[in-house]
Design a protein around this motif. Structure first.
Motif, PDB file in Angstrom:
ATOM      1  N   UNK A   1       0.750  -1.032  -0.004  1.00  0.00           N
ATOM      2  CA  UNK A   1      -0.010  -0.045  -0.036  1.00  0.00           C
ATOM      3  C   UNK A   1       0.860   1.225   0.004  1.00  0.00           C
ATOM      4  N   UNK A   2       0.294   2.466   0.242  1.00  0.00           N
ATOM      5  CA  UNK A   2       0.969   3.757   0.355  1.00  0.00           C
ATOM      6  C   UNK A   2       2.206   3.724   1.044  1.00  0.00           C
ATOM      7  N   UNK A   3       2.353   2.973   2.029  1.00  0.00           N
ATOM      8  CA  UNK A   3       3.667   2.881   2.870  1.00  0.00           C
ATOM      9  C   UNK A   3       4.666   1.900   2.736  1.00  0.00           C
ATOM     10  N   UNK A   4       4.278   1.059   1.791  1.00  0.00           N
ATOM     11  CA  UNK A   4       5.290  -0.059   1.719  1.00  0.00           C
ATOM     12  C   UNK A   4       5.457  -0.941   0.024  1.00  0.00           C
ATOM     13  N   UNK A   5       4.713  -0.072  -0.673  1.00  0.00           N
ATOM     14  CA  UNK A   5       4.636  -0.911  -1.913  1.00  0.00           C
ATOM     15  C   UNK A   5       5.913  -1.057  -2.642  1.00  0.00           C
ATOM     16  N   UNK A   6       6.975  -0.080  -2.339  1.00  0.00           N
ATOM     17  CA  UNK A   6       8.247  -0.398  -2.986  1.00  0.00           C
ATOM     18  C   UNK A   6       8.857  -1.541  -2.514  1.00  0.00           C
ATOM     19  N   UNK A   7       8.496  -1.915  -1.096  1.00  0.00           N
ATOM     20  CA  UNK A   7       9.357  -3.194  -0.671  1.00  0.00           C
ATOM     21  C   UNK A   7       8.554  -4.397  -1.304  1.00  0.00           C
ATOM     22  N   UNK A   8       7.006  -4.238  -1.336  1.00  0.00           N
ATOM     23  CA  UNK A   8       6.187  -5.213  -1.972  1.00  0.00           C
ATOM     24  C   UNK A   8       6.637  -5.533  -3.342  1.00  0.00           C
ATOM     25  N   UNK A   9       6.866  -4.842  -4.206  1.00  0.00           N
ATOM     26  CA  UNK A   9       7.375  -4.827  -5.580  1.00  0.00           C
ATOM     27  C   UNK A   9       8.529  -5.535  -5.576  1.00  0.00           C
ATOM     28  N   UNK A  10       9.415  -5.182  -4.942  1.00  0.00           N
ATOM     29  CA  UNK A  10      10.819  -5.875  -4.698  1.00  0.00           C
ATOM     30  C   UNK A  10      10.766  -7.255  -4.353  1.00  0.00           C
ATOM     31  N   UNK A  11       9.740  -7.728  -3.407  1.00  0.00           N
ATOM     32  CA  UNK A  11       9.567  -9.154  -3.141  1.00  0.00           C
ATOM     33  C   UNK A  11       8.611  -9.772  -4.077  1.00  0.00           C
ATOM     34  N   UNK A  12       8.143  -9.243  -4.842  1.00  0.00           N
ATOM     35  CA  UNK A  12       7.337 -10.101  -5.936  1.00  0.00           C
ATOM     36  C   UNK A  12       5.949  -9.505  -6.385  1.00  0.00           C
ATOM     37  N   UNK A  13       5.366  -8.396  -5.701  1.00  0.00           N
ATOM     38  CA  UNK A  13       3.901  -7.925  -5.792  1.00  0.00           C
ATOM     39  C   UNK A  13       3.767  -7.689  -7.207  1.00  0.00           C
ATOM     40  N   UNK A  14       2.690  -7.861  -7.939  1.00  0.00           N
ATOM     41  CA  UNK A  14       2.417  -7.300  -9.201  1.00  0.00           C
ATOM     42  C   UNK A  14       1.251  -6.462  -9.286  1.00  0.00           C
ATOM     43  N   UNK A  15       0.489  -6.441  -8.035  1.00  0.00           N
ATOM     44  CA  UNK A  15      -0.666  -5.388  -7.931  1.00  0.00           C
ATOM     45  C   UNK A  15      -0.058  -4.765  -6.508  1.00  0.00           C
ATOM     46  N   UNK A  16      -0.264  -3.367  -6.778  1.00  0.00           N
ATOM     47  CA  UNK A  16      -0.073  -2.719  -5.386  1.00  0.00           C
ATOM     48  C   UNK A  16      -1.488  -1.716  -5.328  1.00  0.00           C
ATOM     49  N   UNK A  17      -1.629  -1.422  -4.068  1.00  0.00           N
ATOM     50  CA  UNK A  17      -2.938  -0.631  -3.742  1.00  0.00           C
ATOM     51  C   UNK A  17      -2.841   0.483  -3.060  1.00  0.00           C
ATOM     52  N   UNK A  18      -2.754   1.632  -4.076  1.00  0.00           N
ATOM     53  CA  UNK A  18      -2.357   2.927  -3.363  1.00  0.00           C
ATOM     54  C   UNK A  18      -3.516   3.981  -3.343  1.00  0.00           C
ATOM     55  N   UNK A  19      -3.677   4.427  -2.155  1.00  0.00           N
ATOM     56  CA  UNK A  19      -4.880   5.445  -1.879  1.00  0.00           C
ATOM     57  C   UNK A  19      -4.135   6.784  -1.512  1.00  0.00           C
ATOM     58  N   UNK A  20      -3.481   6.862  -0.233  1.00  0.00           N
ATOM     59  CA  UNK A  20      -3.288   8.320   0.075  1.00  0.00           C
ATOM     60  C   UNK A  20      -2.233   8.795  -0.953  1.00  0.00           C
ATOM     61  N   UNK A  21      -1.272   8.071  -1.096  1.00  0.00           N
ATOM     62  CA  UNK A  21      -0.279   8.786  -1.965  1.00  0.00           C
ATOM     63  C   UNK A  21      -0.803   9.348  -3.343  1.00  0.00           C
ATOM     64  N   UNK A  22      -1.753   8.761  -3.755  1.00  0.00           N
ATOM     65  CA  UNK A  22      -2.468   9.504  -4.893  1.00  0.00           C
ATOM     66  C   UNK A  22      -3.592  10.388  -4.556  1.00  0.00           C
ATOM     67  N   UNK A  23      -4.388  10.289  -3.540  1.00  0.00           N
ATOM     68  CA  UNK A  23      -5.683  11.043  -3.581  1.00  0.00           C
ATOM     69  C   UNK A  23      -5.281  11.826  -2.178  1.00  0.00           C
TER      70      UNK A  23
END
Length: 235
Positions: free
Chosen positions: A204-226
């Protein structure tokens, strides 16, 4: 003013996604950016869609129902905890349900999908951190759910989803996400009729960079956009 701010935010998030993907030896095109729109009014969502956002994730059934017809040119996902008695309201609106966490819920999703003559697509929610405050199944419950689903019609399991630990400790977050990737790969190496490991939704907004590095291919971002919203909209 607000439209320009949302566009800048979206561009910033997309840039961070690209950098995280590069660090992981991946391409930005491999990552789906899902805008988490809990408590976000349709006008702001439309601004983000006009700026290039293509996937929207809603946490609350009523909000998805209310906003669905007000925002065009985007695909809706349901990313919140889903009660069985609410499935009927979103079954024909959510292209992907991110948080299937029980056999009972899977049964109802199957029933409603058949009733509407469609095939529902779901992700199994796993409680990767083991925190009691979080929804999701234990790691050892995932395979039995997948095996049981082989006998259902109308439901396809497309992957896994988790919410990272509620901590700023990077090591703990990374370990939880790494465990999810291990499970994702292990299941993906097996063959099922109604399950394929296509999506790993985490970050999510606070940890999506780590998630991508660990294999995520969907990230759910709210506050960083809105931006930060009232009523706890901080995804």
């Amino acid at each position: 003013m607000l439209q320009a701010e949302i566009q800048r935010n979206l561009e910033r998030v997309q840039m961070h996604i690209e950098k995280a993907a590069v660090r992981a030896g991946r391409k930005k095109e491999d990552i789906i950016l899902l805008g988490a729109t809990k408590t976000v009014e349709p006008e702001r969502i439309r601004y983000a869609v006009d700026a290039g956002l293509r996937y929207i994730g809603e946490n609350r059934v009523q909000e998805l129902v209310d906003k669905f017809g007000q925002v065009q040119n985007a695909q809706w996902h349901f990313i919140g905890h889903l009660q069985t008695n609410k499935v009927k309201y979103i079954i024909d609106k959510a292209a992907l349900i991110h948080a299937a966490d029980s056999a009972r819920l899977m049964d109802e999703i199957s029933r409603q999908a058949e009733k509407h003559g469609i095939c529902a697509h779901v992700l199994l929610e796993v409680n990767a951190s083991g925190e009691e405050s979080k929804f999701g199944m234990d790691f050892d419950a995932v395979l039995p759910i997948i095996e049981e689903n082989e006998g259902r019609t109308g439901v396809e399991i497309d992957g896994l989803m988790t919410i990272g630990p509620h901590t700023t400790e990077e090591t703990a977050v990374r370990q939880a996400f790494a465990k999810m990737r291990t499970l994702f790969d292990r299941i993906g190496a097996q063959t099922f009729r109604h399950c394929r490991m296509q999506y790993l939704s985490m970050g999510m907004s606070g940890d999506y960079g780590i998630a991508i590095e660990e294999g995520a291919n969907i990230v759910r971002i709210g506050s960083a956009i809105f931006g930060y919203r009232k009523n706890g909209g901080k995804q």
